[in-house]
Each structure stands twice: as C-alpha cells, then as structure tokens.
Design a protein around this motif. Structure first.
Motif, PDB file in Angstrom:
ATOM      1  N   VAL A  24      33.418  35.879  52.106  1.00 59.89           N
ATOM      2  CA  VAL A  24      33.947  34.875  51.194  1.00 59.89           C
ATOM      3  C   VAL A  24      35.467  34.948  51.173  1.00 59.89           C
ATOM      4  O   VAL A  24      36.052  36.042  51.109  1.00 59.89           O
ATOM      5  N   ASP A  25      36.108  33.783  51.230  1.00 57.62           N
ATOM      6  CA  ASP A  25      37.551  33.675  51.013  1.00 57.62           C
ATOM      7  C   ASP A  25      37.787  32.999  49.678  1.00 57.62           C
ATOM      8  O   ASP A  25      37.162  31.959  49.382  1.00 57.62           O
ATOM      9  N   VAL A  26      38.679  33.555  48.870  1.00 59.79           N
ATOM     10  CA  VAL A  26      39.017  32.951  47.581  1.00 59.79           C
ATOM     11  C   VAL A  26      40.531  32.889  47.439  1.00 59.79           C
ATOM     12  O   VAL A  26      41.260  33.678  48.032  1.00 59.79           O
ATOM     13  N   THR A  27      40.986  31.934  46.650  1.00 58.19           N
ATOM     14  CA  THR A  27      42.409  31.859  46.299  1.00 58.19           C
ATOM     15  C   THR A  27      42.536  31.951  44.786  1.00 58.19           C
ATOM     16  O   THR A  27      41.607  31.619  44.037  1.00 58.19           O
ATOM     17  N   TYR A  28      43.696  32.397  44.342  1.00 56.60           N
ATOM     18  CA  TYR A  28      43.928  32.601  42.915  1.00 56.60           C
ATOM     19  C   TYR A  28      45.421  32.460  42.632  1.00 56.60           C
ATOM     20  O   TYR A  28      46.255  32.589  43.532  1.00 56.60           O
ATOM     21  N   ASP A  29      45.754  32.166  41.377  1.00 58.00           N
ATOM     22  CA  ASP A  29      47.161  32.065  40.988  1.00 58.00           C
ATOM     23  C   ASP A  29      47.542  33.115  39.952  1.00 58.00           C
ATOM     24  O   ASP A  29      48.658  33.097  39.420  1.00 58.00           O
ATOM     25  N   ASN A  30      46.602  34.028  39.681  1.00 56.66           N
ATOM     26  CA  ASN A  30      46.868  35.099  38.726  1.00 56.66           C
ATOM     27  C   ASN A  30      46.177  36.358  39.225  1.00 56.66           C
ATOM     28  O   ASN A  30      44.944  36.431  39.265  1.00 56.66           O
ATOM     29  N   LEU A  31      46.970  37.357  39.616  1.00 62.68           N
ATOM     30  CA  LEU A  31      46.422  38.564  40.221  1.00 62.68           C
ATOM     31  C   LEU A  31      45.525  39.326  39.239  1.00 62.68           C
ATOM     32  O   LEU A  31      44.469  39.836  39.629  1.00 62.68           O
ATOM     33  N   THR A  32      45.916  39.367  37.982  1.00 61.25           N
ATOM     34  CA  THR A  32      45.122  40.091  36.980  1.00 61.25           C
ATOM     35  C   THR A  32      43.753  39.445  36.795  1.00 61.25           C
ATOM     36  O   THR A  32      42.724  40.132  36.756  1.00 61.25           O
ATOM     37  N   ARG A  33      43.745  38.119  36.696  1.00 60.55           N
ATOM     38  CA  ARG A  33      42.468  37.410  36.528  1.00 60.55           C
ATOM     39  C   ARG A  33      41.579  37.591  37.752  1.00 60.55           C
ATOM     40  O   ARG A  33      40.356  37.737  37.637  1.00 60.55           O
ATOM     41  N   TYR A  34      42.186  37.597  38.918  1.00 64.85           N
ATOM     42  CA  TYR A  34      41.426  37.840  40.147  1.00 64.85           C
ATOM     43  C   TYR A  34      40.790  39.222  40.118  1.00 64.85           C
ATOM     44  O   TYR A  34      39.602  39.388  40.440  1.00 64.85           O
ATOM     45  N   ARG A  35      41.557  40.238  39.710  1.00 64.65           N
ATOM     46  CA  ARG A  35      41.032  41.603  39.629  1.00 64.65           C
ATOM     47  C   ARG A  35      39.867  41.668  38.637  1.00 64.65           C
ATOM     48  O   ARG A  35      38.864  42.362  38.872  1.00 64.65           O
ATOM     49  N   GLN A  36      40.003  40.957  37.531  1.00 60.39           N
ATOM     50  CA  GLN A  36      38.921  40.936  36.539  1.00 60.39           C
ATOM     51  C   GLN A  36      37.652  40.312  37.120  1.00 60.39           C
ATOM     52  O   GLN A  36      36.542  40.776  36.840  1.00 60.39           O
ATOM     53  N   SER A  37      37.824  39.282  37.951  1.00 59.03           N
ATOM     54  CA  SER A  37      36.653  38.634  38.556  1.00 59.03           C
ATOM     55  C   SER A  37      35.940  39.576  39.526  1.00 59.03           C
ATOM     56  O   SER A  37      34.706  39.587  39.600  1.00 59.03           O
ATOM     57  N   ILE A  38      36.696  40.380  40.239  1.00 56.66           N
ATOM     58  CA  ILE A  38      36.097  41.350  41.162  1.00 56.66           C
ATOM     59  C   ILE A  38      35.299  42.388  40.378  1.00 56.66           C
ATOM     60  O   ILE A  38      34.169  42.744  40.750  1.00 56.66           O
ATOM     61  N   ASP A  39      35.867  42.867  39.272  1.00 53.21           N
ATOM     62  CA  ASP A  39      35.151  43.834  38.431  1.00 53.21           C
ATOM     63  C   ASP A  39      33.865  43.217  37.867  1.00 53.21           C
ATOM     64  O   ASP A  39      32.857  43.918  37.710  1.00 53.21           O
ATOM     65  N   ALA A  40      33.905  41.908  37.598  1.00 54.65           N
ATOM     66  CA  ALA A  40      32.749  41.245  36.992  1.00 54.65           C
ATOM     67  C   ALA A  40      31.607  41.025  37.983  1.00 54.65           C
ATOM     68  O   ALA A  40      30.429  41.106  37.616  1.00 54.65           O
ATOM     69  N   ILE A  41      31.940  40.750  39.246  1.00 57.31           N
ATOM     70  CA  ILE A  41      30.871  40.493  40.222  1.00 57.31           C
ATOM     71  C   ILE A  41      30.357  41.772  40.872  1.00 57.31           C
ATOM     72  O   ILE A  41      29.256  41.782  41.435  1.00 57.31           O
ATOM     73  N   ALA A  42      31.115  42.851  40.770  1.00 58.79           N
ATOM     74  CA  ALA A  42      30.733  44.094  41.448  1.00 58.79           C
ATOM     75  C   ALA A  42      29.328  44.569  41.075  1.00 58.79           C
ATOM     76  O   ALA A  42      28.549  44.955  41.963  1.00 58.79           O
ATOM     77  N   PRO A  43      28.933  44.557  39.781  1.00 58.71           N
ATOM     78  CA  PRO A  43      27.583  45.035  39.444  1.00 58.71           C
ATOM     79  C   PRO A  43      26.461  44.159  39.994  1.00 58.71           C
ATOM     80  O   PRO A  43      25.311  44.607  40.068  1.00 58.71           O
ATOM     81  N   LEU A  44      26.782  42.914  40.369  1.00 56.43           N
ATOM     82  CA  LEU A  44      25.762  41.993  40.859  1.00 56.43           C
ATOM     83  C   LEU A  44      25.599  42.047  42.374  1.00 56.43           C
ATOM     84  O   LEU A  44      24.690  41.427  42.926  1.00 56.43           O
ATOM     85  N   THR A  45      26.484  42.774  43.051  1.00 54.80           N
ATOM     86  CA  THR A  45      26.492  42.795  44.509  1.00 54.80           C
ATOM     87  C   THR A  45      26.192  44.196  45.036  1.00 54.80           C
ATOM     88  O   THR A  45      26.198  45.177  44.286  1.00 54.80           O
ATOM     89  N   ARG A  46      25.964  44.257  46.346  1.00 52.55           N
ATOM     90  CA  ARG A  46      25.847  45.534  47.036  1.00 52.55           C
ATOM     91  C   ARG A  46      26.896  45.566  48.141  1.00 52.55           C
ATOM     92  O   ARG A  46      27.184  44.559  48.771  1.00 52.55           O
ATOM     93  N   GLU A  47      27.477  46.725  48.352  1.00 51.30           N
ATOM     94  CA  GLU A  47      28.430  46.926  49.454  1.00 51.30           C
ATOM     95  C   GLU A  47      29.616  45.966  49.356  1.00 51.30           C
ATOM     96  O   GLU A  47      30.118  45.472  50.375  1.00 51.30           O
ATOM     97  N   LEU A  48      30.082  45.699  48.139  1.00 51.56           N
ATOM     98  CA  LEU A  48      31.235  44.826  47.965  1.00 51.56           C
ATOM     99  C   LEU A  48      32.468  45.495  48.571  1.00 51.56           C
ATOM    100  O   LEU A  48      32.778  46.649  48.273  1.00 51.56           O
ATOM    101  N   LYS A  49      33.162  44.753  49.413  1.00 58.30           N
ATOM    102  CA  LYS A  49      34.358  45.288  50.074  1.00 58.30           C
ATOM    103  C   LYS A  49      35.423  44.205  50.128  1.00 58.30           C
ATOM    104  O   LYS A  49      35.141  43.070  50.491  1.00 58.30           O
TER     105      LYS A  49
END
Length: 276
Positions: A243-268
């Motif tokens: 997946v490729d994503v774009t964002y305009d706020n680095l903090t919000r992007y980091r929060q989104s990664i933390d939020a999807i991590a429990p729903l995924t496996r082998e997130l990299k």
C-alpha cells in the motif's frame, strides 16, 4: 559523489531517471543485469543507493520488485516519475526494408505492441535491457537488427533512429523508487519533509479485514494512492498487501499506523519519503 546501482546499461531509462532525480550532483552508476543485482550491491556496500522501477502506467506493476524490496531490508527514501518515449534504431546502413528483428526489454516491447503489429515482418525478441539491445547491435554490427530504446541510447551507441515516439500511449510514465540501507536514510531524506509512505502487511482471512484497515486510514485522513496484492507462497488464498499512502501531517500518519497495527500481520514500513 553518489554511487547508484541501476538495472540496465548507460543510456537506459534507469540511467536517465537516476540523473534526473539527482540532478546537479555527481553520480557514478553501477550497471546491473538484473534487479536482484541492484539489491545485492546495496547489501555488499551500504553506501550504494539503488534505483528500481516499480510500476508503469501501461504495463502495470513490476510485481517481482515488490518482493525484492520487502526481502532486501532496504528502505525507500524517494521516488521519481519519468516520461517514457521509445524509438526504433538500427545500424546506419540499415533501413525499414532490411530490418528483420526488433530487440528490447519485454516491458518496452509491450509498450510498443501497436507499432509492432503494424510491422508484422519484424520479429520481436526479448532482451535484458533497452540500452543493452542497442549496444549489442552496435558492437556486433548486427545487420538486419533493430532496437527499441531511448533516443539518447541510440545516439550514445551510434545507431540511426528510424522513428521516434513509437510507444502506443504517449502518456507513458514509469515510477522509480530510490532505496538504500536504512542507516543511510536520514542522510538522503529529512523525515520532516516526508509526505508519502509505502507499507506491506498481511491480514487474517476474515470478512471485512481489509475494509477495517482502509476505514482507519480514512478516519485519520490518510490518502490511499495504490494497493497491490501478492499471494503468500505456500499459503493458499492468503495475500500480502502493498500500500502507498500520502499524508500532510506526520503525527497523524504515525497514529494511523499504530491504529492499524493490531489488525494486521507482518506490518512493515518499506519507506517514508517525499512524493514526486
């Protein structure tokens, strides 16, 4: 000076993309026969930067390069989009009536299918590289052979251009990724300037698993620009999602990664970089 490993020879589209991306800088190219060799050079020498095509607007994604990127341990630090224009060229003494074979990379041949269909007497022959085809014809004086490559490659190897801009679609672009050893990433891209990220993850084989991830990204106002699935070898009907994503706020992007991590496996995170 930046040492950059590319697939192909001097005059290839990887060569052009590397010089455009690092315009104004001193560049030394390491020409590789395969994409595997590009990543091997980075593994051998952490100071080497790699440049690798990842998708084309006509031919689609280079699926094997996604696997190489994931397994290599490198990180993406940039991207470059290059307009691709092909020519057909040959030895100075040859012309349309004498050409029997046309040599080029399979993707280049695919991008010129309409042109080749209009010249059925020319046999299309797949080779490792566009510029390499031109070089081989020039160095071996291959009469009756032509190459499909860039006009700059034809000029570099002293070949005659029979026709330029022979690609089927004039809106023909290739996207390249700039990759390096993770320890060198901060020297090539300031993290605060990043606005794009490439991710890969697996999902449980459950109803709605992908839609949950996409909903979370949407909630955090993260824009999905590309999604590519590849099968997990040895696990029937299981897939990795690139997946490729774009964002305009680095903090919000980091929060989104933390939020999807429990729903995924082998997130990299394959890389965070500035969009082109």
């Amino acid at each position: 000076m930046k040492r950059i490993a590319i697939q192909g020879l001097l005059g290839s589209f990887h060569d052009i993309a590397a010089h455009e991306h690092f315009e104004g800088e001193q560049v030394q190219l390491i020409c590789c026969a395969t994409f595997e060799e590009v990543f091997e050079n980075i593994k051998r020498d952490p100071t080497v930067i790699g440049m690798t095509a990842i998708e084309n607007t006509i031919a689609g994604s280079l699926l094997h390069n996604y696997e190489l990127l994931r397994d290599s341990g490198t990180t993406v630090v940039g991207e470059h989009k290059l307009h691709i224009s092909h020519c057909i060229c040959c030895l100075p003494d040859d012309d349309w009536t004498s050409i029997q074979e046309v040599h080029s990379h399979p993707v280049a041949l695919m991008q010129c299918r309409g042109f080749l269909a209009n010249h059925p007497t020319m046999k299309a022959v797949e080779c490792e590289d566009t510029a390499g085809s031109a070089k081989f014809i020039a160095e071996n004086n291959c009469k009756g052979w032509a190459a499909i490559c860039s006009a700059s490659a034809a000029e570099m190897y002293g070949l005659k251009v029979l026709e330029n801009h022979i690609e089927d679609n004039k809106h023909n672009f290739t996207r390249f990724l700039v990759v390096c050893n993770p320890q060198k990433a901060d020297f090539l891209r300031p993290l605060e300037k990043t606005d794009k990220s490439s991710l890969v993850f697996a999902l449980p084989h459950e109803e709605g698993s992908l839609s949950q991830v996409l909903s979370i990204l949407s909630f955090y106002k993260i824009n999905l620009t590309k999604i590519q699935s590849l099968p997990v070898i040895g696990h029937e009907w299981e897939y990795l999602f690139y997946v490729d994503v774009t964002y305009d706020n680095l903090t919000r992007y980091r929060q989104s990664i933390d939020a999807i991590a429990p729903l995924t496996r082998e997130l990299k995170i394959l890389g965070e970089y500035e969009s082109f």
